[in-house]
Design a protein around this motif. Sequence first.
Motif, PDB file in Angstrom:
ATOM      1  N   TYR A   1      -2.535   6.233  12.568  1.00 49.96           N
ATOM      2  CA  TYR A   1      -3.396   7.255  13.170  1.00 49.96           C
ATOM      3  C   TYR A   1      -2.959   7.640  14.577  1.00 49.96           C
ATOM      4  CZ  TYR A   1      -6.786   6.560   9.353  1.00 49.96           C
ATOM      5  OH  TYR A   1      -7.411   6.483   8.135  1.00 49.96           O
ATOM      6  N   ALA A   2      -2.134   6.837  15.190  1.00 46.93           N
ATOM      7  CA  ALA A   2      -1.667   7.132  16.543  1.00 46.93           C
ATOM      8  C   ALA A   2      -0.525   8.147  16.579  1.00 46.93           C
ATOM      9  CB  ALA A   2      -1.213   5.839  17.225  1.00 46.93           C
ATOM     10  N   VAL A   3       0.059   8.467  15.421  1.00 41.55           N
ATOM     11  CA  VAL A   3       1.196   9.382  15.374  1.00 41.55           C
ATOM     12  C   VAL A   3       0.692  10.824  15.464  1.00 41.55           C
ATOM     13  CG1 VAL A   3       3.171  10.172  14.022  1.00 41.55           C
ATOM     14  CG2 VAL A   3       2.545   7.755  14.014  1.00 41.55           C
ATOM     15  N   GLU A   4       1.172  11.539  16.461  1.00 45.31           N
ATOM     16  CA  GLU A   4       0.769  12.939  16.652  1.00 45.31           C
ATOM     17  C   GLU A   4       1.323  13.820  15.536  1.00 45.31           C
ATOM     18  OE1 GLU A   4       0.911  16.451  20.055  1.00 45.31           O
ATOM     19  OE2 GLU A   4       2.244  14.714  20.246  1.00 45.31           O
ATOM     20  N   GLY A   5       0.477  14.708  15.018  1.00 44.14           N
ATOM     21  CA  GLY A   5       0.910  15.660  14.007  1.00 44.14           C
ATOM     22  C   GLY A   5       0.428  15.348  12.605  1.00 44.14           C
ATOM     23  N   ILE A   6      -0.198  14.184  12.410  1.00 45.16           N
ATOM     24  CA  ILE A   6      -0.731  13.829  11.097  1.00 45.16           C
ATOM     25  C   ILE A   6      -2.109  14.468  10.956  1.00 45.16           C
ATOM     26  CG2 ILE A   6      -1.607  11.946   9.664  1.00 45.16           C
ATOM     27  CD1 ILE A   6       0.612  10.184  10.770  1.00 45.16           C
TER      28      ILE A   6
ATOM     29  N   ALA B   1       0.841  -1.196   0.000  1.00 48.64           N
ATOM     30  CA  ALA B   1       0.000   0.000   0.000  1.00 48.64           C
ATOM     31  C   ALA B   1       0.878   1.249   0.000  1.00 48.64           C
ATOM     32  CB  ALA B   1      -0.913   0.009   1.219  1.00 48.64           C
ATOM     33  N   PHE B   2       0.366   2.281  -0.643  1.00 47.54           N
ATOM     34  CA  PHE B   2       1.059   3.565  -0.708  1.00 47.54           C
ATOM     35  C   PHE B   2       0.205   4.600   0.004  1.00 47.54           C
ATOM     36  CE2 PHE B   2       2.624   1.007  -4.105  1.00 47.54           C
ATOM     37  CZ  PHE B   2       3.984   1.262  -4.103  1.00 47.54           C
ATOM     38  N   PHE B   3       0.848   5.444   0.789  1.00 45.95           N
ATOM     39  CA  PHE B   3       0.141   6.449   1.576  1.00 45.95           C
ATOM     40  C   PHE B   3       0.666   7.839   1.263  1.00 45.95           C
ATOM     41  CE2 PHE B   3      -0.379   2.587   3.917  1.00 45.95           C
ATOM     42  CZ  PHE B   3      -1.629   2.677   4.496  1.00 45.95           C
ATOM     43  N   GLU B   4      -0.264   8.784   1.198  1.00 47.16           N
ATOM     44  CA  GLU B   4       0.061  10.207   1.150  1.00 47.16           C
ATOM     45  C   GLU B   4      -0.338  10.733   2.520  1.00 47.16           C
ATOM     46  OE1 GLU B   4       1.623  11.397  -1.446  1.00 47.16           O
ATOM     47  OE2 GLU B   4       1.326   9.583  -2.624  1.00 47.16           O
ATOM     48  N   VAL B   5       0.614  11.287   3.252  1.00 50.91           N
ATOM     49  CA  VAL B   5       0.386  11.700   4.632  1.00 50.91           C
ATOM     50  C   VAL B   5       0.706  13.184   4.760  1.00 50.91           C
ATOM     51  CG1 VAL B   5       1.068  11.323   7.041  1.00 50.91           C
ATOM     52  CG2 VAL B   5       1.027   9.390   5.442  1.00 50.91           C
ATOM     53  N   ASP B   6      -0.285  13.965   5.170  1.00 55.57           N
ATOM     54  CA  ASP B   6      -0.067  15.384   5.446  1.00 55.57           C
ATOM     55  C   ASP B   6       0.218  15.545   6.925  1.00 55.57           C
ATOM     56  OD1 ASP B   6      -0.440  16.200   2.853  1.00 55.57           O
ATOM     57  OD2 ASP B   6      -2.536  16.772   3.144  1.00 55.57           O
ATOM     58  N   CYS B   7       1.208  16.393   7.224  1.00 50.10           N
ATOM     59  CA  CYS B   7       1.603  16.630   8.607  1.00 50.10           C
ATOM     60  C   CYS B   7       1.531  18.116   8.918  1.00 50.10           C
ATOM     61  CB  CYS B   7       3.048  16.191   8.842  1.00 50.10           C
ATOM     62  SG  CYS B   7       3.408  14.522   8.382  1.00 50.10           S
ATOM     63  N   GLU B   8       1.311  18.404  10.176  1.00 51.99           N
ATOM     64  CA  GLU B   8       1.452  19.777  10.629  1.00 51.99           C
ATOM     65  C   GLU B   8       2.949  20.086  10.575  1.00 51.99           C
ATOM     66  OE1 GLU B   8      -0.476  20.168  14.454  1.00 51.99           O
ATOM     67  OE2 GLU B   8      -2.048  18.788  13.789  1.00 51.99           O
ATOM     68  N   PRO B   9       3.322  21.280  10.073  1.00 48.47           N
ATOM     69  CA  PRO B   9       4.748  21.593   9.867  1.00 48.47           C
ATOM     70  C   PRO B   9       5.637  21.357  11.086  1.00 48.47           C
ATOM     71  CG  PRO B   9       3.386  23.256   8.840  1.00 48.47           C
ATOM     72  CD  PRO B   9       2.448  22.358   9.602  1.00 48.47           C
ATOM     73  N   ALA B  10       5.172  21.677  12.257  1.00 50.97           N
ATOM     74  CA  ALA B  10       5.994  21.513  13.459  1.00 50.97           C
ATOM     75  C   ALA B  10       6.274  20.050  13.780  1.00 50.97           C
ATOM     76  CB  ALA B  10       5.317  22.184  14.652  1.00 50.97           C
ATOM     77  N   PHE B  11       5.481  19.139  13.221  1.00 52.51           N
ATOM     78  CA  PHE B  11       5.615  17.723  13.521  1.00 52.51           C
ATOM     79  C   PHE B  11       6.257  16.918  12.391  1.00 52.51           C
ATOM     80  CE2 PHE B  11       2.261  19.066  16.380  1.00 52.51           C
ATOM     81  CZ  PHE B  11       2.555  18.394  17.554  1.00 52.51           C
ATOM     82  N   LEU B  12       6.622  17.573  11.296  1.00 57.78           N
ATOM     83  CA  LEU B  12       7.102  16.854  10.112  1.00 57.78           C
ATOM     84  C   LEU B  12       8.222  15.871  10.435  1.00 57.78           C
ATOM     85  CD1 LEU B  12       7.246  16.287   7.078  1.00 57.78           C
ATOM     86  CD2 LEU B  12       8.832  18.207   6.912  1.00 57.78           C
ATOM     87  N   VAL B  13       9.274  16.332  11.074  1.00 59.18           N
ATOM     88  CA  VAL B  13      10.427  15.463  11.330  1.00 59.18           C
ATOM     89  C   VAL B  13      10.069  14.327  12.282  1.00 59.18           C
ATOM     90  CG1 VAL B  13      12.768  15.369  12.275  1.00 59.18           C
ATOM     91  CG2 VAL B  13      12.108  17.253  10.773  1.00 59.18           C
ATOM     92  N   SER B  14       9.336  14.632  13.339  1.00 64.84           N
ATOM     93  CA  SER B  14       9.003  13.569  14.290  1.00 64.84           C
ATOM     94  C   SER B  14       8.064  12.538  13.666  1.00 64.84           C
ATOM     95  CB  SER B  14       8.390  14.149  15.572  1.00 64.84           C
ATOM     96  OG  SER B  14       7.173  14.799  15.306  1.00 64.84           O
TER      97      SER B  14
END
Length: 149
Positions: free
Chosen positions: A124-129, A67-80
């Motif tokens: 879904y458990a990762v904060e910032g997505i 499966a391939f995912f496109e994941v948008d993140c809040e900028p402050a959380f990108l690296v984490s």
Amino acid sequence: MKIDETDRNILSLLTGNGRMSYADIGKELNLSRVAVRERVHRMEETGVIEKFSVVINSEAVGKKVSAFFEVDCEPAFLVSVAESLANNPSVASCYQMTGPSTLHMHVLVEDFASLEKFINNELYAVEGISRVESQIMLRRFKSRTGLKL
């Protein structure tokens, strides 16, 4: 490092068969085994060759869903977010991208139940997505690792 045509030919042969011996490469290119070894070593030292590895057929080892995912993140959380996903054993690759999606990710799992578990319990458990879109691969027509010269 500047690579010449001989280096390109060596890289082409190694891309086709990473276990090809220096002697066999030398025979193919009319070079000595020592000359090939020195060129390969130089390309390793300068980072042209990052590493030698084995390509495993994921389906043959039980990873039947790709499966391939496109994941948008809040900028402050990108690296984490990227580091958390990259460290997940189900994630085959994870890239920061331009365009509407922040991260592009390839996931390999055993079955659809495992995919559902990955999405609900790990992704879904990762904060910032902020947004996730997924696509499931039906058939692979071409797959390549590394750069082809």
